[in-house]
Scaffold this motif. Structure first.
Motif, mmCIF file in Angstrom:
data_model
loop_
_atom_site.group_PDB
_atom_site.id
_atom_site.type_symbol
_atom_site.label_atom_id
_atom_site.label_comp_id
_atom_site.label_asym_id
_atom_site.label_seq_id
_atom_site.Cartn_x
_atom_site.Cartn_y
_atom_site.Cartn_z
ATOM 1 N N ASP A 127 4.312 -17.719 5.292
ATOM 2 C CA ASP A 127 3.567 -16.489 5.021
ATOM 3 C C ASP A 127 2.844 -16.568 3.685
ATOM 4 N N THR A 128 2.832 -17.777 3.097
ATOM 5 C CA THR A 128 2.185 -17.946 1.796
ATOM 6 C C THR A 128 0.678 -17.689 1.856
ATOM 7 N N PHE A 129 0.087 -17.812 3.058
ATOM 8 C CA PHE A 129 -1.351 -17.536 3.169
ATOM 9 C C PHE A 129 -1.639 -16.053 2.948
ATOM 10 N N LEU A 130 -0.583 -15.219 2.912
ATOM 11 C CA LEU A 130 -0.750 -13.798 2.598
ATOM 12 C C LEU A 130 -0.739 -13.551 1.089
ATOM 13 N N GLY A 131 -0.522 -14.602 0.310
ATOM 14 C CA GLY A 131 -0.556 -14.482 -1.147
ATOM 15 C C GLY A 131 -1.964 -14.196 -1.646
ATOM 16 N N TYR B 282 2.059 -25.346 5.846
ATOM 17 C CA TYR B 282 1.412 -24.550 4.787
ATOM 18 C C TYR B 282 -0.097 -24.789 4.785
ATOM 19 N N TYR B 283 -0.478 -26.050 4.924
ATOM 20 C CA TYR B 283 -1.899 -26.420 4.865
ATOM 21 C C TYR B 283 -2.612 -26.034 6.152
ATOM 22 N N VAL B 284 -2.004 -26.373 7.285
ATOM 23 C CA VAL B 284 -2.672 -26.111 8.569
ATOM 24 C C VAL B 284 -2.814 -24.598 8.795
ATOM 25 N N THR B 285 -1.770 -23.842 8.429
ATOM 26 C CA THR B 285 -1.837 -22.384 8.624
ATOM 27 C C THR B 285 -2.916 -21.778 7.733
ATOM 28 N N GLN B 286 -2.972 -22.215 6.479
ATOM 29 C CA GLN B 286 -4.010 -21.663 5.593
ATOM 30 C C GLN B 286 -5.399 -22.097 6.078
ATOM 31 N N LEU B 287 -5.514 -23.304 6.594
ATOM 32 C CA LEU B 287 -6.821 -23.741 7.116
ATOM 33 C C LEU B 287 -7.245 -22.881 8.306
ATOM 34 N N PHE C 153 2.337 -18.634 -3.335
ATOM 35 C CA PHE C 153 1.533 -17.446 -3.020
ATOM 36 C C PHE C 153 0.337 -17.306 -3.952
ATOM 37 N N GLY C 154 0.475 -17.793 -5.175
ATOM 38 C CA GLY C 154 -0.586 -17.618 -6.163
ATOM 39 C C GLY C 154 -1.232 -18.935 -6.521
ATOM 40 N N GLY C 155 -1.845 -18.991 -7.708
ATOM 41 C CA GLY C 155 -2.474 -20.218 -8.178
ATOM 42 C C GLY C 155 -3.950 -20.020 -8.439
#
Ligand SMILES: NC(=O)c1ccc[n+]([C@@H]2O[C@H](COP(=O)([O-])OP(=O)(O)OC[C@H]3O[C@@H](n4cnc5c(N)ncnc54)[C@H](O)[C@@H]3O)[C@@H](O)[C@H]2O)c1
Length: 365
Positions: free
Chosen positions: A122-126, A180-185, A271-273
């Motif tokens: 769920d990090t793409f919700l960051g 993490y990468y594929v979901t955010q992509l 979540f951030g960065g």
């Protein structure tokens, strides 16, 4: 809203993040936890002030609406099916299952029972990742053409207390860190069309150097260095390198290239960065992102969003459909590597709704 009641099955390494994350949300409350190892459930129950139950008792509790499945990947499908058979929604750690076939069976069972599946990451919700999504949707870098992502390290056996599962089916860097990468992509660019990849195994065995299993030898059963390309329906293609065989590297973790500029995406395991954009011909400019969840650990925001979505009768963002599509893309890396061909995906998914900009930390709508 009245908080939705949760149960947790699997009280290992990542469970603290969920107990803490759920405690920080007004949308959910954890009532009970369970584990194959009763003592693990009892320890977390004492630490977080919840009940320790057997798996059967937890699944029989009528108050518990959503069960979070934090077991190891090879157990995700079987435990998920148990949760659905008990009439409860399931929110799973990634990957949704160790194989696409198991994940499809889980999705089918949930659909038949009229229950929801949610899945990490769920990090793409960051805030940082939502800012990247907004920048792309606003056309700040034009049409996305390409990109490169790299998740590279020397492995897991030096920090995780029980690292064997990382090197067994359901593990490996693509299934473990790739989500993490594929979901955010997929969140940024939409569904994947095809995948091409090559994979290899750096070491046949791994020696554990973390405690308490220091000295244990693990037989490696999955590739640990994988290079592949994801072709998106949008026309963009993105390379992904995932390896646990590398001593040192200077790769930038995540960049997206568009017709009008480039974008640096922060580590999607956080979540951030820092988000930065370079417009055509210009230098990198940091992008301020003030909306929700910019800092700290918020694992459990995906399940909180699912709880709110159940109450509001709207789709949830970290959905089973998203996880199934991401898993098909990740499994396609292995199929492509094994068979030496590009693999076309059968599933598709719509991008999850953006979190409205400007929300305070931890709020989703
Ligand atoms: N550790 C991390 O930093 C991390 C981060 C993100 C995601 N994850 C994911 O979270 C999941 C769990 O990882 P972890 O690191 O906590 O593993 P872990 O081995 O520390 O914990 C897993 C727990 O599940 C229990 N378990 C296994 N099979 C079970 C079953 N059939 N029924 C009930 N309990 C069962 C084990 O006894 C153990 O307590 C994995 O899918 C992993 O990919 C882990």
């Amino acid at each position: 809203m009245t908080p939705v009641t949760l149960g947790i099955i699997g009280c290992g390494n990542i469970s603290d993040a969920y107990f803490r994350g759920a405690a920080g949300s007004s949308l959910v409350r954890v009532k009970a936890c369970a584990d194959l190892r009763r003592e693990a459930a009892e320890a977390k129950a004492r630490q977080y002030g919840v009940q320790a139950l057997s798996i059967e008792e937890l699944l029989a509790d009528p108050e518990i609406e959503i069960v979070i499945n934090l077991t190891v990947p090879l157990a995700h499908a079987a435990v998920g099916l148990q949760i659905i058979a008990a009439g409860k929604h399931v929110y799973s750690e990634k990957p949704l299952a160790a194989t696409l076939a198991d994940a499809r069976a889980l999705a089918q069972a949930a659909a038949t029972a009229g229950l929801r599946i949610g899945c990490a990451p769920d990090t793409f919700l960051g805030g940082a990742h939502q800012a990247c999504r907004r920048l792309i949707d606003e056309g700040r870098i034009g049409q996305v053409v390409g990109g490169a992502a790299a998740v590279i390290s020397r492995g897991m056996e030096m920090w995780h207390p029980n690292p064997e599962f990382f090197f067994k089916p359901g593990g490996g860097p693509i299934l473990d860190i790739g989500p993490y990468y594929v979901t955010q992509l997929i969140n940024l660019l939409g569904p994947v069309k095809r995948v091409a990849a090559v994979a290899t195994k750096g070491y046949p065995t791994r020696k554990v150097t973390s405690e308490p299993l220091n000295g244990q030898i693990i037989q490696v059963e999955v590739p640990t260095t994988v290079n592949g390309v994801l072709e998106f329906e949008s026309g963009a293609n993105i390379s992904l390198t995932a390896s646990w065989d590398v001593w040192k590297n200077k790769r930038i973790p995540f960049e997206i290239y568009g017709t009008e500029g480039s974008m640096m995406v922060p580590d999607p395991n956080r979540f951030g960065g820092e988000v930065a954009v370079a417009k055509a011909g210009g230098e990198w400019q940091a992008i301020a992102h003030t909306h929700g969840n910019t800092d700290g650990e918020f694992r459990a925001i995906g399940v909180a969003d699912m709880a709110a979505a159940i109450v509001a009768n709207r789709p949830h963002r970290a959905s089973g459909a998203l996880a199934l599509h991401a898993l098909e893309a990740m499994e396609a890396f292995q199929t492509s590597a094994d068979e030496g061909r590009r693999v076309k995906l059968e599933t598709t998914v719509e991008r999850p709704a953006m979190i409205p900009p400007g929300l305070p930390t931890g709020q989703i709508d």
